[in-house]
Structures are given as structure tokens and as C-alpha cells.
Design an enzyme around this catalytic site. Structure first.
Site, mmCIF file in Angstrom:
data_model
loop_
_atom_site.group_PDB
_atom_site.id
_atom_site.type_symbol
_atom_site.label_atom_id
_atom_site.label_comp_id
_atom_site.label_asym_id
_atom_site.label_seq_id
_atom_site.Cartn_x
_atom_site.Cartn_y
_atom_site.Cartn_z
ATOM 1 N N ARG A 171 0.022 -1.105 0.306
ATOM 2 C CA ARG A 171 0.239 0.062 -0.016
ATOM 3 C C ARG A 171 0.270 1.286 0.116
ATOM 4 N NH1 ARG A 171 3.717 1.105 -0.954
ATOM 5 N NH2 ARG A 171 4.151 0.648 -2.117
ATOM 6 N N PRO B 111 -4.411 1.262 -2.457
ATOM 7 C CA PRO B 111 -2.925 1.771 -2.521
ATOM 8 C C PRO B 111 -1.830 1.272 -3.743
ATOM 9 C CG PRO B 111 -2.306 2.301 -0.770
ATOM 10 C CD PRO B 111 -3.814 1.559 -0.185
ATOM 11 N N ASP B 112 -1.101 1.907 -4.902
ATOM 12 C CA ASP B 112 -0.643 1.227 -6.029
ATOM 13 C C ASP B 112 -2.160 0.410 -6.696
ATOM 14 O OD1 ASP B 112 1.427 2.346 -4.433
ATOM 15 O OD2 ASP B 112 2.154 0.236 -4.578
ATOM 16 N N SER B 113 -3.161 0.769 -7.038
ATOM 17 C CA SER B 113 -4.044 -0.316 -7.794
ATOM 18 C C SER B 113 -4.351 0.363 -9.170
ATOM 19 C CB SER B 113 -5.340 -0.117 -6.606
ATOM 20 O OG SER B 113 -5.883 0.596 -6.369
ATOM 21 N N ASN C 174 -0.270 1.551 -11.103
ATOM 22 C CA ASN C 174 0.203 -0.201 -11.944
ATOM 23 C C ASN C 174 -1.350 -0.590 -12.568
ATOM 24 O OD1 ASN C 174 1.566 -2.157 -10.654
ATOM 25 N ND2 ASN C 174 0.536 -2.476 -8.892
#
Length: 590
Positions: free
Chosen positions: A2, A194-196, A199
Site C-alpha cells: 500500500r 494504494p498502488d492499484s 499499476n
């Protein structure tokens, strides 16, 4: 890295629509939506109690679970000065990570969501002038989570069945708890996944990300819709960091995706209050001695290998870039940005104090940058990092970034991932980027620079916390102001510019010998220390050395008055009476 079963209309606050989140003056009628249990509910997008910036005028929630870890680590430290600095930050606010379904109820080593909210209510009772408490929650359990990294992979797979679990056992449960009447006066900031979405911008062709993509979109939209019904909840989308999305193509693609997601929600752009950048990362707030467009040896700074043509060389640059693009894409101008400053200070002895004098671009950048990582892609427990700016609402000096707050979203001292394979029941795998012995192609064939002996992501990592405190910038106890919008941080001297630590060297009945070590946190030209209350020096001036005493305060004599940042001086005395308590004393500097 996250939200109990469906949200019943009876527990949802029904408020008249006062415009989209953050004060958008869209005159469209109040939208309605069906709650997940099939009941109708008025969707709250704003409302009378929904403010533009939830951090402004509020007290940030302090997680006592984190504070306990900090104090225990300080108690185990053999470095008295470092231990004192640890204790000094133990009451800083940090976010609460809901990184698995079990975290909602609570686990053997961490309290659950209800317990955190109850603790926030107790903190609100003692807040001055009735200020509300703002609790920052990290919503982080998407199916196929963090598809391009293994260390923070999660419990849910990219399948229809686990998508149902995400909706019903995770988002719905969180939303039902937040909707309870007793929590209506709290402000809840939800940092969404977070990061979803980042990406899906840069790693869309990775097979795992391809599988996860539809669930990311569906899950994020579902979370935003669930929270938009609650007037005291504020949703901030994760927007990675400058070293990930700062390139124009990446930035443009990210904002286009964010706008698509917003328009897929029932509330549209009003479902998103802002963005969070640098979550669990260490990209500096500013590079004080570098500007992306400065020319060295005929080339711009951004063309150095460390920046790889990226014009956003720090988080303030990315925040300004992000806000400009987002508002152009349809987000309200009141959209705010939160920067995670928990680990991006990069202080300590390795921090440059001036720009390089080299005329070679690579040398100039390497000698001038405060970011001491081997590569901007080195994300796992990077060695040398330090605490950054302390959590603060509406920080001044960054007008183009439109900051709602500095916040410690990633609690300092919680690991990014294990440096070796460690079996666990949280779905967290081993990622070689967390192995200090691994040479990664993603880092140009260099070692990762990760700290050794790290536990799984989210677990307490005492060695990392000690290093973060030691390398804090500004140093612990030092306030920092800025000279202009993107000015160089300038320490404000006074209490905190130096630290003083007392130890008792010897003692006997009726007397003792005390030593004090004074350490400068910034360059100082003079300092003073307050002696413990009731101190009596035996035989006066003859039994105190290195300082002169007046009215219970001492000041240095000779060379020790001037100290460079990190330098120390000692003084001591023979005292009459009981031993004073060992530990920090009040130290002032100018």
C-alpha cells in the site's frame, strides 16, 4: 501495499446535497443510490458537515498501537539520545491500515476498526475548543492486490468469488461501522487502494495486472460509492509518486484513468475529495539543490540517469503536476492532495548541504540530490531513509501543490516486505526487491539497497524505525519553514535545535556526578541547557565544568559554543542531594 453486511438505509445519514465533494457548485439534483442490501439511500456528496479539507481545523488521530511499538523500541535502545528522539515522536499521528478482512475486527497484535474509532472519540473529548478528530484509514484489500509486487500481495485473488468477498466482507463491513451514529462527528479519510490504479497505467501488460484490472476498477468504484453516502467520510485516491507517474505519458494516462473511475461512480467527480502521493514511498518532498530544468554541462538535470528525463523530480513537483492535470480533466479546483512524509526526509550525515560544484551532469546530480537511493525504483525498506515533515494540515509554502496535509500514511517502522521468505497467513509473498543481496534489472543491475533482516510487510521493524529517527529531516525537535513556494527548508532554531542527554556517572549518599552530552541537530553558534529542578552544585563554580551556570541554566565556554549539525559537546557537575533522573534536558540554541 500500500468496506457488515449491506448498508441499511436506517444507518445512513441522509443529508441534502450541498454540491459535489469539496464545494463543486454543480447544480444537478441530489443523486440517489441503492445500498448494497437493496434498500434505497440518499447519496451524500458533501452536505452541511462535509468540509473542503478534512484535516483543516481538526486533530489528527494518534494510534496507540503504533505509539506503544515506538516506546518499546526506545526502551530497548542503548543510545540515550536516539531513544529520547524516538519518544519525542511517539505521539505523532499515523494512518490505520485495513490490509485484510481480519483487520476490521482486530487481531492479536492490533486493535480493530471500532476500537480505533472509539479511541478517536476519547481523543476528541480532550481536544481543545471542541476540534474534531480526523482518522486516516488505508483501504487496501483489492482482489489481486499490488499485482506488480509480491511483498504486499494480499489475501484475495483476482476472481469473481473474491470480488464478492471484497464487497460484502470488507467494504460493506467498513462502511456500516463508519455509518454508525456514534461516529458521525469524526472525520474519516479513506485512502483508497494504494498502488492499484497506478499499476494499470504502467504495468497493464503484466499478466497478473491484466487479470486484476477489471477487479481493480470494479472494487475502487464500489468503495467510492459506498463512502460517498457518508457525509463525514472523505475519499482520496492513491496517485503513486513522482518517480512512478511523473513522466508526461504516465501522468496523462493516470489522470485519464482517475477521471474514468470517477465518472463510473454514481457521484461522479464528487466521489473523490483528493489524491494521496508517496504512500509508503521515500521520494523527497523537495530536492532543495536541484531543479529539473537547470542546465549542467549542456544538459538539463532531468536528463541525468537518476531521473531518466522525468520532469517531476520530487513530490511537490508531482503534486502540482497532478492537480493541474486533474482539474483540467474535470476534477473540482477544491481537490486537495495529501503527501505521505513518513519516510522521505533523507537527513543524517549523508544529506548534501549545498549544490555540487561539478560541471558533469551525473556527478552534479549524484552529489546534490538528497534522495540517496541507488535508483528511484528502489522501494523496499531503503537504507538511509529518514522521517520527513511531521503531519500537518494545510502546510504553507507550496501553493501550486494544493496540499490538504502532510500525513504519515505509512506508519514509520512498519516493514515494506521481508528480506527473505517468511511463512505467514496474510497472503504476503517474498519479493526479491526486499532482499539486500539481490541485483535487479529494474534498478539497472544494482543491489536493491534494502535493509537486511526485515519482517513481512506491515510488521514492526525496530531497526528500520531507529534509522528513520536517526536520519529525520527536519531533525526531531526542529521546526522547518520555507523560503517561498519551493524554497530551501530553513531550520527554526530554539527548543529542538539541539538535544541534551543527562547520565549519572557516579553517586553516593548525599551526592553524585552527572554528565550531559549536548548534540546539535543543526548548525548552532550558541546553546544553553536547563538543569534539573532543584540542582545544587557542590562548591559552586569549582564543581561544574565546560559551562557557566546562572539561575538554573548553563551556557558553554570556549570552543564548544559553536557546533556543526551532528556534533556534540559535554559538560558535567558534582551535585549535592539525590541523583537527578537520567534522560533528556531542555536544550535551546541560536
Amino acid at each position: 501495499m500500500r468496506v457488515t453486511p449491506g448498508i441499511a438505509g436506517a444507518v445512513i445519514a441522509v443529508l441534502a446535497l450541498a454540491g459535489c465533494t469539496g464545494g463543486d457548485d454543480d447544480p444537478s439534483p441530489t443523486p440517489t443510490a441503492s445500498a448494497s442490501d437493496g434498500s434505497d439511500a440518499t447519496m451524500v456528496i458533501g452536505g452541511d458537515d462535509h468540509v473542503d479539507n478534512p484535516y483543516d481545523g481538526a486533530v489528527m488521530y494518534v494510534n496507540e498501537d503504533w505509539s506503544t511499538n515506538v516506546r518499546e523500541t526506545a526502551g530497548e535502545s542503548t543510545d540515550a539520545v536516539l531513544a529520547a528522539s524516538m519518544k519525542a515522536v511517539a505521539n505523532q499521528p499515523t494512518a490505520v491500515w485495513l490490509d485484510r478482512i481480519a483487520a476490521i475486527e482486530g487481531t492479536s497484535d492490533a486493535r480493530g476498526l471500532e476500537a480505533h474509532l472509539d479511541a478517536a472519540l476519547r481523543q476528541a473529548e480532550s481536544a481543545e475548543d471542541g476540534a474534531p478528530v480526523v482518522v486516516t484509514l488505508v483501504i487496501y484489500d483489492l482482489p489481486g492486490r499490488d499485482c506488480y509486487a509480491l511483498a504486499s500481495s494480499g489475501e484475495l485473488s483476482a476472481t469473481d468469488a473474491d470480488m464478492a468477498r471484497y464487497r460484502e466482507d470488507y467494504i460493506d463491513v467498513i462502511a456500516e461501522i463508519l455509518a454508525r451514529e456514534e461516529y458521525a462527528d469524526l472525520r474519516i479519510v479513506a485512502v483508497v487502494e494504494p498502488d492499484s490504479l497506478p499499476n494499470l497505467v504502467t504495468n497493464a501488460t503484466d499478466s497478473r495486472c491484466e487479470d486484476a484490472a477489471p477487479y481493480y476498477r470494479e472494487g475502487v468504484v464500489y468503495a467510492l460509492d459506498s463512502f460517498a453516502r457518508l457525509g463525514h467520510v472523505y475519499s482520496y485516491l492513491d496517485a503513486a509518486h513522482s518517480g512512478w507517474l511523473g513522466w508526461p505519458d504516465n501522468a496523462g494516462g493516470a489522470v485519464a484513468l482517475f477521471a474514468e473511475i470517477a465518472q463510473e461512480t454514481q457521484a461522479g467527480f464528487g466521489s473523490i475529495d483528493g489524491f494521496v502521493t508517496d504512500t509508503a514511498n521515500t521520494t523527497p518532498l523537495e530536492e532543495p539543490f536541484l531543479d529539473a530544468t537547470d542546465t549542467v554541462g549542456g544538459q538539463e538535470v532531468r536528463n541525468a540517469s537518476f531521473y531518466e528525463t522525468n520532469p517531476d523530480i520530487d513530490e511537490v513537483s508531482w503534486a502540482a503536476d497532478l492537480w493541474s492535470r486533474a482539474t483540467a480533466a474535470g476534477f473540482a479546483e477544491s481537490t486537495g492532495i495529501v503527501i505521505d512524509t513518513s519516510r522521505n526526509g533523507w537527513g543524517g550525515t549523508a544529506r548534501p548541504t549545498a549544490a555540487s560544484s561539478s560541471t558533469d551532469l551525473e556527478t552534479y546530480v549524484d552529489e546534490s540530490r538528497v534522495d540517496r537511493r541507488v535508483h528511484r525504483g528502489a522501494w523496499c525498506n531503503p537504507a538511509g531513509a529518514g522521517l520527513g515533515m511531521r503531519p500537518e494540515a494545510s502546510p504553507e509554502g507550496y501553493p501550486d501543490a494544493h496540499l490538504d496535509a502532510f500525513m504519515w500514511v505509512k506508519p514509520p517502522g512498519e516493514s515494506d516486505g521481508s528480506s527473505r521468505l517468511i511463512a505467514n497467513d496474510q497472503g504476503k509473498a517474498f519479493d526479491q526487491m526486499c532482499d539486500p543481496a539481490y541485483e535487479s534489472d529494474r534498478l539497472g543491475g544494482q543491489l536493491t539497497g534494502a535493509l537486511p533482516d526485515a519482517p513481512i510487510s506491515g510488521a514492526w521493524f525496530p531497526a528500520q524505525f531507529a534509522e528513520l529517527v536517526a536520519n529525520a529531516y527536519p531533525p526531531v525537535g526542529t521546526d522547518v519553514t520555507t523560503d517561498g513556494a519551493l524554497g530551501t527548508p530553513t531550520p527554526t532554531l530554539g527548543s529542538g535545535a539541539c538535544t541534551a542527554m543527562l547520565t549519572v556517572r557516579d553517586s553516593w549518599e548525599g551526592g553524585y556526578v552527572a554528565d550531559v552530552t549536548v548534540t546539535a541537530n543543526v548548525d548552532v553558534s550558541n546553546w544553553s541547557v536547563e538543569l534539573p529542578a532543584g540542582t545544587v552544585v557542590r562548591d559552586g563554580a569549582a564543581d561544574i565544568w565546560g559551562v557557566v551556570e546562572s539561575g538554573g541554566s548553563v551556557s558553554p565556554t570556549g570552543w564548544s559554543a559553536t557546533l556543526a549539525a551532528g556534533a556534540s559537546a559535554t559538560f558535567g557537575w558534582v551535585g549535592v542531594g539525590d541523583d537527578p533522573a537520567a534522560g533528556p534536558l531542555v536544550c535551546n540554541a541560536s
